[in-house]
Design a protein around this motif. Structure first.
Motif, mmCIF file in Angstrom:
data_model
loop_
_atom_site.group_PDB
_atom_site.id
_atom_site.type_symbol
_atom_site.label_atom_id
_atom_site.label_comp_id
_atom_site.label_asym_id
_atom_site.label_seq_id
_atom_site.Cartn_x
_atom_site.Cartn_y
_atom_site.Cartn_z
ATOM 1 N N ALA A 1 11.549 1.845 1.227
ATOM 2 C CA ALA A 1 11.321 2.572 -0.025
ATOM 3 C C ALA A 1 12.619 2.700 -0.824
ATOM 4 O O ALA A 1 12.644 2.492 -2.041
ATOM 5 C CB ALA A 1 10.733 3.950 0.271
ATOM 6 N N LEU A 2 13.699 3.019 -0.114
ATOM 7 C CA LEU A 2 14.992 3.222 -0.776
ATOM 8 C C LEU A 2 15.565 1.892 -1.279
ATOM 9 O O LEU A 2 16.031 1.775 -2.410
ATOM 10 C CB LEU A 2 15.940 3.830 0.258
ATOM 11 N N TRP A 3 15.531 0.902 -0.409
ATOM 12 C CA TRP A 3 16.062 -0.418 -0.781
ATOM 13 C C TRP A 3 15.271 -1.007 -1.950
ATOM 14 O O TRP A 3 15.857 -1.565 -2.876
ATOM 15 C CB TRP A 3 16.021 -1.366 0.425
ATOM 16 N N ALA A 4 13.950 -0.884 -1.900
ATOM 17 C CA ALA A 4 13.132 -1.456 -2.975
ATOM 18 C C ALA A 4 13.467 -0.773 -4.299
ATOM 19 O O ALA A 4 13.559 -1.430 -5.338
ATOM 20 C CB ALA A 4 11.642 -1.314 -2.646
ATOM 21 N N VAL B 1 0.850 -1.198 0.000
ATOM 22 C CA VAL B 1 0.000 0.000 0.000
ATOM 23 C C VAL B 1 0.887 1.249 0.000
ATOM 24 O O VAL B 1 0.657 2.201 -0.763
ATOM 25 C CB VAL B 1 -0.953 0.017 1.224
ATOM 26 N N ALA B 2 1.930 1.240 0.840
ATOM 27 C CA ALA B 2 2.821 2.398 0.926
ATOM 28 C C ALA B 2 3.474 2.670 -0.428
ATOM 29 O O ALA B 2 3.576 3.817 -0.870
ATOM 30 C CB ALA B 2 3.890 2.168 1.996
ATOM 31 N N GLU B 3 3.914 1.610 -1.085
ATOM 32 C CA GLU B 3 4.546 1.777 -2.401
ATOM 33 C C GLU B 3 3.556 2.414 -3.383
ATOM 34 O O GLU B 3 3.888 3.336 -4.116
ATOM 35 C CB GLU B 3 5.023 0.410 -2.909
ATOM 36 N N ARG B 4 2.323 1.925 -3.363
ATOM 37 C CA ARG B 4 1.324 2.465 -4.297
ATOM 38 C C ARG B 4 0.953 3.909 -3.958
ATOM 39 O O ARG B 4 0.618 4.685 -4.839
ATOM 40 C CB ARG B 4 0.078 1.578 -4.320
ATOM 41 N N LEU B 5 1.013 4.244 -2.663
ATOM 42 C CA LEU B 5 0.701 5.633 -2.278
ATOM 43 C C LEU B 5 1.931 6.532 -2.437
ATOM 44 O O LEU B 5 1.830 7.753 -2.285
ATOM 45 C CB LEU B 5 0.229 5.688 -0.816
ATOM 46 N N GLY B 6 3.090 5.935 -2.666
ATOM 47 C CA GLY B 6 4.320 6.717 -2.800
ATOM 48 C C GLY B 6 4.756 7.348 -1.483
ATOM 49 O O GLY B 6 5.289 8.450 -1.456
ATOM 50 N N ILE B 7 4.530 6.636 -0.369
ATOM 51 C CA ILE B 7 4.958 7.152 0.937
ATOM 52 C C ILE B 7 5.878 6.131 1.604
ATOM 53 O O ILE B 7 5.920 4.966 1.217
ATOM 54 C CB ILE B 7 3.761 7.476 1.865
ATOM 55 N N ALA B 8 6.629 6.575 2.605
ATOM 56 C CA ALA B 8 7.544 5.676 3.310
ATOM 57 C C ALA B 8 6.752 4.708 4.188
ATOM 58 O O ALA B 8 5.633 5.016 4.604
ATOM 59 C CB ALA B 8 8.500 6.493 4.170
ATOM 60 N N ASP B 9 7.331 3.545 4.453
ATOM 61 C CA ASP B 9 6.700 2.612 5.397
ATOM 62 C C ASP B 9 7.739 2.128 6.394
ATOM 63 O O ASP B 9 8.918 1.993 6.076
ATOM 64 C CB ASP B 9 6.069 1.414 4.668
ATOM 65 N N TYR B 10 7.285 1.878 7.616
ATOM 66 C CA TYR B 10 8.154 1.410 8.697
ATOM 67 C C TYR B 10 7.475 0.265 9.422
ATOM 68 O O TYR B 10 6.265 0.285 9.617
ATOM 69 C CB TYR B 10 8.428 2.550 9.696
ATOM 70 N N GLY B 11 8.257 -0.696 9.861
ATOM 71 C CA GLY B 11 7.669 -1.774 10.633
ATOM 72 C C GLY B 11 8.759 -2.734 11.072
ATOM 73 O O GLY B 11 9.861 -2.687 10.535
ATOM 74 N N PRO B 12 8.488 -3.577 12.029
ATOM 75 C CA PRO B 12 7.329 -3.550 12.927
ATOM 76 C C PRO B 12 7.538 -2.478 13.994
ATOM 77 O O PRO B 12 8.591 -2.411 14.607
ATOM 78 C CB PRO B 12 7.333 -4.945 13.539
#
Ligand SMILES: Cc1cc2nc3c(=O)[nH]c(=O)nc-3n(C[C@H](O)[C@H](O)[C@H](O)COP(=O)(O)OP(=O)(O)OC[C@H]3O[C@@H](n4cnc5c(N)ncnc54)[C@H](O)[C@@H]3O)c2cc1C
Ligand SMILES: Nc1ncnc2c1ncn2[C@@H]1O[C@H](COP(=O)(O)O)[C@@H](O)[C@H]1O
Lengths: 264, 328
Positions: B74-77, A134-145
């Motif tokens: 995001a960067l790694w991908a 979802v983050a990739e499609r929205l073009g935003i960063a993602d963090y987890g867990p």
């Protein structure tokens, strides 16, 4: 702050699992669908942030078939979410995490996106694919867990920790972002009866229909679930007979080494 | 399957992490004759690259850039997909680390690939279809997934694949300029790392052996017994919620429904009754041993080996025996 929380209806954790006739999935006959696990933590986290940040608003978003998807959105409303969006799908489509991500990203982007909360993984398929996709499609960063997520008003950014191998990685990040929640260590709240009643009357927004992916794109990105089976039942432990603790230890070590072959 | 298989290798310090070596092992079987490429991102990559090249990667590509030293999915991908496109890769294999889990879905969405995560077994059919098995529902069911398209991302479960040995030819190591990253969103910053105490042994997520304690330990200082047993096995210590709720151990030790999910080769449950909320966190361990004074404790229903007895007698005897057979 506009907070979006993605919730997936999953079989009640107490469900007795049975394969369907084709042996490709869970027999959903009689299954009770619930808001549970990491998603329950995600909702709790959304509500804690809402209470901490003046003027914020929480919207629950779900992708899946009637009636279970509508019902879990009502559970999220009853817990204190302000609004809900339903992206309708067939039961078959709901099994595909990347398709779900596409539909959920589309549903999220009908309004401003500042913070998206998801579970680290769904209790049923444990894919952990939907959030980052979802983050990739929205073009935003993602963090987890992620644990311990807060909004730092003065700095205008989020602070949180990633629970990674060997310890906690403390981070700060600006909006917009998506986080996959490890856990709200605090116990999620339960809904008050009056809110359950109110949630029944709240209108659920419908997401625009998913634009069908083109044929080559669909072929490239689809994984086909071809089997679902139960592991061989654990038959109960082989009990070790012994007279002295030393004898128990010797017998156990021998079994681990020679029979189980799991002694390092 | 036509193009080569690409493995994303992660490091801790200068060494590749064990899960990444397992990924090389799994990818080696899938690649067959099509070639196995490993990619390393960050600074000071040379030592890890040499190790990976000796373990069956035909080519190891290093992308030296400090920006990759903090993990940002995001960067790694962006970098990995760029490399995959350049090398006409068919399959990307990602280790089952926390970073790997965060990367898998992002890679798949960016690359337009089919994806499967948490894989414990995988094989390629003669037609080049990948067939993967993955435990779901906390190990209460097994799902089979087929990946038929031209691009696939395979995320592994830790401890499911053997580390490869260093037989066979040594691959080449090549430095690659930072590939086109595409659009990159605003990223956060790492401000601190609160590590577990040095010498605390492996992390729960990566440990091949876990010794876990429950309320039966009676007091926090008695965990020393479990720490000694774990040390004799090179393992990590975990706990039930009764223990973390009592403050005997921090919540990071908790295994179960509201704690960590683990799947080591060997799980030794000591003084743990085996409540369902605990079992869901450890049931997919390969071998389970239970030590409990109550012969009717539910843990014995899921264990492979059981010892009914007083943990304060059994555990020290077991530690001594293991030290003896392992010569330590
Ligand atoms: C919503 C929810 C979520 C939960 N999440 C989790 C979770 O994530 N993880 C988790 O672990 N629990 C969880 N629980 C709690 C769970 O239900 C149990 O209460 C808990 O696992 C019990 O911990 P225990 O086995 O250590 O303690 P107990 O159940 O008290 O068992 C202690 C055991 O030690 C044995 N014993 C005592 N003395 C000795 C001795 N000298 N030698 C050998 N054996 C001895 C006893 O026979 C007994 O079986 C959750 C509960 C709820 C309701
Ligand atoms: N159908 C869905 N509807 C809404 N949210 C979902 C759906 N599927 C997955 N999610 C979210 O993504 C997380 C990870 O799911 P998964 O990738 O299936 O393990 C879940 O914890 C939810 O927060």
């Amino acid at each position: 702050m506009e907070i979006l929380v993605l919730v997936k209806p999953v079989p009640d954790p107490e469900t007795r699992l049975r394969p369907n006739a084709a042996g490709t999935g869970l027999d959903t006959e009689g299954v009770k669908w619930v808001l549970a696990g990491y998603d329950e933590s995600a909702v709790e986290q959304a509500l804690l942030l809402k209470e901490a940040i003046a003027g914020s608003h929480v919207r629950a978003v779900a992708f899946g078939p009637a009636p279970r998807t509508e019902e879990i959105l009502r559970s999220a409303l009853a817990l204190g979410c302000d609004a809900a969006t339903w992206a309708e799908a067939s039961g078959e489509q709901a099994l595909d995490p990347l398709l779900a991500a596409q539909a959920l990203a589309q549903a999220c982007s009908t309004g401003p996106v500042e913070l998206v909360l998801v579970g680290k993984q769904a209790l049923d398929d444990e894919a952990g694919l939907v959030g980052p996709a979802v983050a990739e499609r929205l073009g935003i960063a993602d963090y987890g867990p992620v644990v311990d997520l807060r909004w730092d008003v003065s700095a205008g950014q989020f602070t949180f920790a990633r629970a990674i191998e060997g310890g906690l990685e403390r981070m700060t990040a600006p909006a917009p972002m998506l986080v996959c929640l490890q856990q709200a260590w605090n116990d999620p709240r339960t809904a008050k009866l009056q809110n359950v009643l109110k949630a029944r009357r709240t209108a659920i927004d419908r997401a625009p229909a998913l634009s069908a992916p083109s044929a080559p794109e669909a072929a490239a990105s689809s994984a086909r679930i071809s089997g679902f089976r139960l592991p061989p039942p654990r038959t109960g432990a082989k009990m070790i007979e012994y007279k002295t603790p030393q004898e128990a230890a010797e017998k156990l070590v021998r079994l681990l080494r020679d029979e189980a072959k799991t002694l390092p | 399957m036509s193009g080569p298989v690409l493995v994303v290798v992660e490091r801790r310090g200068r060494d590749p992490v064990r899960s990444s070596l397992e990924a090389i092992g799994a990818a080696r079987n899938l690649a067959g004759g099509t070639g196995l490429v490993a990619v390393l991102l960050g600074s000071d990559l040379e030592p890890a690259a040499r190790i990976v090249a000796s373990l069956g990667a035909s080519k190891v590509i290093t992308v030296p850039d400090r920006r990759f030293d903090t993990f940002h999915a995001a960067l790694w991908a962006g970098a990995v997909v760029s490399m995959a496109q350049e090398l006409l890769v068919s399959t990307i294999v990602v280790a089952g680390t926390t970073n790997g889990r965060q990367l898998t879905g992002r890679l798949a969405a960016r690359w337009g690939a089919a994806a499967v995560s948490g894989v414990t077994e995988i094989a390629s059919t003669p037609e080049g279809v990948l067939v993967a098995l993955r435990p779901i529902f906390s190990g209460r069911a097994i799902q089979e997934v087929r990946l038929e398209g031209p691009r696939r991302v395979v995320g592994l479960r830790p401890n499911a694949f053997p580390e490869p040995d260093a037989s066979g030819p040594v691959g080449t190591v090549e430095e690659h300029p930072v590939p086109e990253l595409g659009s990159t969103p605003a990223l956060g910053q790492r401000i601190a790392f609160e590590g577990a105490a040095a010498g605390a042994g492996p992390d729960l997520a990566e440990a091949t052996v876990i010794v876990s304690g429950g309320r039966g330990l009676k007091a926090p200082e008695n965990f020393r017994l479990l720490e000694e047993l774990a040390a004799s096995l090179g393992g990590a210590v975990g706990a039930s919620r009764a223990v973390t709720d009592s403050g005997w151990k921090p919540t990071s030790y908790q295994i179960g429904q509201t704690g960590r999910t683990v799947s080591p080769q060997l799980y030794i449950a000591v003084g743990i009754s085996g409540a369902i909320q605990h079992l869901v966190g450890m049931i997919s361990s390969r071998t389970i041993v239970a030590i409990n004074s109550d012969p009717n404790a539910p843990i014995f229903k899921v264990a492979d080996y059981g010892v009914v007895g007083d943990l304060f007698q059994i555990v020290p005897a077991l530690t001594a025996e293991i030290r003896k057979v392992r010569g330590i």
